[in-house]
Design a protein around this motif. Structure first.
Motif, mmCIF file in Angstrom:
data_model
loop_
_atom_site.group_PDB
_atom_site.id
_atom_site.type_symbol
_atom_site.label_atom_id
_atom_site.label_comp_id
_atom_site.label_asym_id
_atom_site.label_seq_id
_atom_site.Cartn_x
_atom_site.Cartn_y
_atom_site.Cartn_z
ATOM 1 N N LYS A 124 0.911 -0.957 -0.377
ATOM 2 C CA LYS A 124 0.222 -0.478 0.007
ATOM 3 C C LYS A 124 0.995 1.270 -0.062
ATOM 4 C CE LYS A 124 -3.673 -0.233 2.179
ATOM 5 N NZ LYS A 124 -4.734 -0.089 3.242
ATOM 6 N N HIS A 125 1.602 0.995 0.493
ATOM 7 C CA HIS A 125 3.254 2.178 0.865
ATOM 8 C C HIS A 125 4.311 2.011 0.408
ATOM 9 C CE1 HIS A 125 0.474 4.683 3.286
ATOM 10 N NE2 HIS A 125 0.071 3.285 3.954
ATOM 11 N N ALA A 126 5.020 2.249 -1.388
ATOM 12 C CA ALA A 126 5.179 2.257 -1.521
ATOM 13 C C ALA A 126 6.820 1.950 -0.563
ATOM 14 C CB ALA A 126 5.943 3.088 -3.191
ATOM 15 N N GLU A 127 8.290 1.297 -0.899
ATOM 16 C CA GLU A 127 9.125 0.882 -0.080
ATOM 17 C C GLU A 127 9.987 0.134 -1.206
ATOM 18 O OE1 GLU A 127 8.898 -0.557 3.612
ATOM 19 O OE2 GLU A 127 7.006 -1.431 3.576
ATOM 20 N N GLU A 128 11.548 0.291 -0.631
ATOM 21 C CA GLU A 128 12.351 0.393 -1.478
ATOM 22 C C GLU A 128 12.453 -1.599 -1.251
ATOM 23 O OE1 GLU A 128 15.468 1.140 -3.702
ATOM 24 O OE2 GLU A 128 13.702 2.887 -3.163
ATOM 25 N N PRO A 129 13.420 -2.248 -1.936
ATOM 26 C CA PRO A 129 13.260 -3.436 -2.581
ATOM 27 C C PRO A 129 14.207 -3.720 -0.666
ATOM 28 C CG PRO A 129 13.307 -3.290 -4.549
ATOM 29 C CD PRO A 129 13.341 -1.776 -3.631
ATOM 30 N N PRO A 130 13.591 -5.530 -0.147
ATOM 31 C CA PRO A 130 14.479 -5.435 0.967
ATOM 32 C C PRO A 130 16.330 -5.930 0.528
ATOM 33 C CG PRO A 130 13.101 -7.341 0.523
ATOM 34 C CD PRO A 130 12.342 -6.128 -0.025
ATOM 35 N N ALA A 131 17.268 -5.966 0.486
ATOM 36 C CA ALA A 131 18.614 -6.260 0.846
ATOM 37 C C ALA A 131 18.649 -7.921 1.472
ATOM 38 C CB ALA A 131 19.033 -5.129 0.836
ATOM 39 N N GLY A 132 18.923 -8.770 0.329
ATOM 40 C CA GLY A 132 19.306 -10.116 0.970
ATOM 41 C C GLY A 132 17.836 -10.928 1.341
ATOM 42 N N ARG A 133 17.013 -11.359 1.063
ATOM 43 C CA ARG A 133 16.010 -11.288 1.814
ATOM 44 C C ARG A 133 14.748 -11.011 0.640
ATOM 45 N NH1 ARG A 133 12.930 -8.505 6.753
ATOM 46 N NH2 ARG A 133 14.118 -6.410 6.647
ATOM 47 N N SER A 134 13.286 -12.090 -0.104
ATOM 48 C CA SER A 134 12.625 -11.769 -0.122
ATOM 49 C C SER A 134 11.530 -10.397 0.385
ATOM 50 C CB SER A 134 11.845 -13.279 -1.203
ATOM 51 O OG SER A 134 11.162 -13.920 -0.067
ATOM 52 N N ALA A 135 10.287 -9.900 -0.905
ATOM 53 C CA ALA A 135 9.816 -9.315 -0.493
ATOM 54 C C ALA A 135 8.883 -10.325 0.900
ATOM 55 C CB ALA A 135 8.478 -8.860 -1.845
ATOM 56 N N PHE A 136 8.139 -10.873 0.450
ATOM 57 C CA PHE A 136 7.495 -12.727 1.941
ATOM 58 C C PHE A 136 8.437 -12.633 2.390
ATOM 59 C CE2 PHE A 136 5.233 -13.908 -2.988
ATOM 60 C CZ PHE A 136 4.679 -13.034 -3.288
ATOM 61 N N GLN A 137 9.883 -13.180 2.387
ATOM 62 C CA GLN A 137 10.194 -13.024 3.747
ATOM 63 C C GLN A 137 10.378 -11.661 4.649
ATOM 64 O OE1 GLN A 137 14.198 -13.999 2.378
ATOM 65 N NE2 GLN A 137 13.301 -16.077 1.999
ATOM 66 N N ARG A 138 10.894 -10.950 4.175
ATOM 67 C CA ARG A 138 10.256 -9.590 5.032
ATOM 68 C C ARG A 138 8.692 -8.998 5.564
ATOM 69 N NH1 ARG A 138 10.496 -3.311 1.758
ATOM 70 N NH2 ARG A 138 12.650 -3.418 2.838
ATOM 71 N N ASP A 139 7.740 -9.576 4.605
ATOM 72 C CA ASP A 139 6.799 -9.625 5.585
ATOM 73 C C ASP A 139 6.320 -10.330 6.834
ATOM 74 O OD1 ASP A 139 5.929 -8.184 3.611
ATOM 75 O OD2 ASP A 139 4.846 -10.029 2.504
ATOM 76 N N ARG A 140 7.213 -11.364 5.947
ATOM 77 C CA ARG A 140 7.248 -12.718 7.988
ATOM 78 C C ARG A 140 7.547 -12.489 8.604
ATOM 79 N NH1 ARG A 140 11.813 -16.764 6.484
ATOM 80 N NH2 ARG A 140 12.749 -14.447 6.694
ATOM 81 N N ASP A 141 8.672 -11.639 8.350
ATOM 82 C CA ASP A 141 9.682 -10.770 9.647
ATOM 83 C C ASP A 141 9.202 -9.799 10.354
ATOM 84 O OD1 ASP A 141 12.125 -12.469 8.775
ATOM 85 O OD2 ASP A 141 12.616 -11.532 8.137
ATOM 86 N N ARG A 142 8.263 -8.965 9.264
ATOM 87 C CA ARG A 142 7.718 -8.041 10.266
ATOM 88 C C ARG A 142 6.473 -8.676 11.038
ATOM 89 N NH1 ARG A 142 7.066 -3.415 5.649
ATOM 90 N NH2 ARG A 142 9.113 -2.556 5.754
#
Length: 390
Positions: free
Chosen positions: A27-45
């Motif tokens: 919903k809010h634009a962000e820089e892609p995460p470094a060293g992990r995928s978008a879905f890994q970032r979701d899980r971590d959050r």
């Protein structure tokens, strides 16, 4: 020095799997995460969220203080993640997305399990309603406050659509992108579909385990009338000297394996029969692709009926549920009548509502729904016990 492995590992995914590199975004634009995928970032959050930590003290079936060995919403979510990843691996789907959905799917559950939800649904019936799937989405989209650039966790579209398992058409239009499929009659990703079924596999099996441990389920009746029984007989014959505890655990793990393999086989059959090539094909399919075979689906339905009749309606569970409903209803109505009893940050939100009854009630519902079992009991005592702590 060799290049690191790509975090999305898309070369290992089926062509119809959800690829984080092709995500519909946030919903809010962000820089892609470094060293992990978008879905890994979701899980971590999700794992680092306050709502996730509170699941440790939220009821699955048994109220938190009834015993340390019964499942909670937290352990349930972990089990769903484990079952879901096992299914995703065999189908070459995105395990990280499955895990993110599994860990987030119950964030919106109230204290005291379905009893608490039923009470809040009743309280909010004329004030916009309450549904734990939509509440989970509210948490990840708005209520968690951890980041300076946006409210909520700002999860990817694919994780958010998996959290919203079902939704009435009357409410779907208000939910934006994740509500569209309920209006169009389309389906979510296969990752979302299998996580929904992993949820069912997990709670059926751990509710049997907890029900037997608590003495609410009769092992003989369970064995005489359900799929569980056939497996228990086989296990008993293989391990004639084993204790009943070992036999139950062996039966449980074999039942989970049977359900996982059946789900994988039937889903593969449906994917082939429908000629599924892309994730767009998954969404446009005439029916959900993730499913059990008809025979196993029947056996699961029989098992669920027995659990409902013998466990969820057991007098001991019913008594606790009724007490929980009364507590939640009284908390809700009292806090609506006198919002000064709320913590200051919730009072601020109410003051921003310009006095609208529906919006004020939603703030109170957010507060009550976010409580753990033991916090709800303590809050009730603080408000109503004349000798309690102020």
């Amino acid at each position: 020095m060799p290049d690191p492995v790509s975090p999305n590992q898309s070369e290992r995914l089926a062509p119809y799997a959800a690829d984080p590199a092709q995500s519909r975004g946030r919903k809010h634009a962000e820089e892609p995460p470094a060293g992990r995928s978008a879905f890994q970032r979701d899980r971590d959050r999700v794992i680092h969220s306050s709502a996730f930590r509170r699941l440790e003290y939220k009821t699955q079936v048994f109220v938190n203080h009834e015993g340390d060995l019964y499942r909670t919403r937290l352990t349930h979510s972990l089990e769903v993640g484990q079952v879901g990843r096992a299914i995703a691996r065999q189908l070459a789907l995105n395990e990280d997305l499955v895990e993110a959905i599994a860990l987030a799917h119950d964030l919106g559950h109230t204290p005291f399990g379905h009893a608490g939800q039923d009470a809040l649904q009743e309280c909010m019936a004329d004030l916009g309603g309450f549904e734990h799937n939509i509440q989970s989405l509210r948490i990840v989209d708005h209520l968690e406050r951890r980041y300076g650039d946006f409210p909520g966790l700002n999860l990817s579209f694919e994780t958010r659509e998996g959290i919203l398992k079902h939704c009435a058409k009357s409410k779907a239009a208000d939910l934006g992108d994740v509500g569209e499929r309920f209006l169009q009659g389309s389906h979510p990703s296969l990752e979302a579909q299998i996580t929904n079924l992993a949820d069912e596999i997990a709670y059926n099996n751990h509710d049997i385990d907890d029900g037997l441990r608590a003495g609410l389920l009769n092992l003989e009746e369970l064995c005489a009338s359900t799929l569980y029984g056939a497996i228990f007989v086989e296990v008993s014959q293989r391990y004639p000297e084993a204790s009943e505890t070992v036999l139950r655990h062996e039966t449980g793990r074999r039942l989970i394996n049977l359900l996982i393999h059946d789900l994988v086989d039937e889903t593969r059959r449906r994917i082939a029969a429908e000629g599924i090539i892309t994730i767009a094909d998954v969404r446009a399919a005439p029916h959900p692709l993730a499913a059990h075979s008809p025979a196993i689906a029947h056996d699961v339905a029989v098992l669920k009926r027995l659990l409902f009749q013998r466990m969820y309606r057991h007098p001991r569970v019913h008594r606790q549920a009724e007490k929980a409903k009364r507590l939640v209803r009284k908390l809700f109505h009292t806090l609506c009548e006198d919002p000064r009893l709320l913590p200051l940050k919730y009072q601020v939100r109410i003051n921003e509502c310009s006095g609208a009854a529906k919006r004020q009630a939603r703030v109170v519902a957010d507060y009550v729904a976010g409580m753990t079992d033991r916090f709800a009991i303590a809050e009730y005592d603080r408000i109503f016990d004349p000798h309690g702590e102020a």
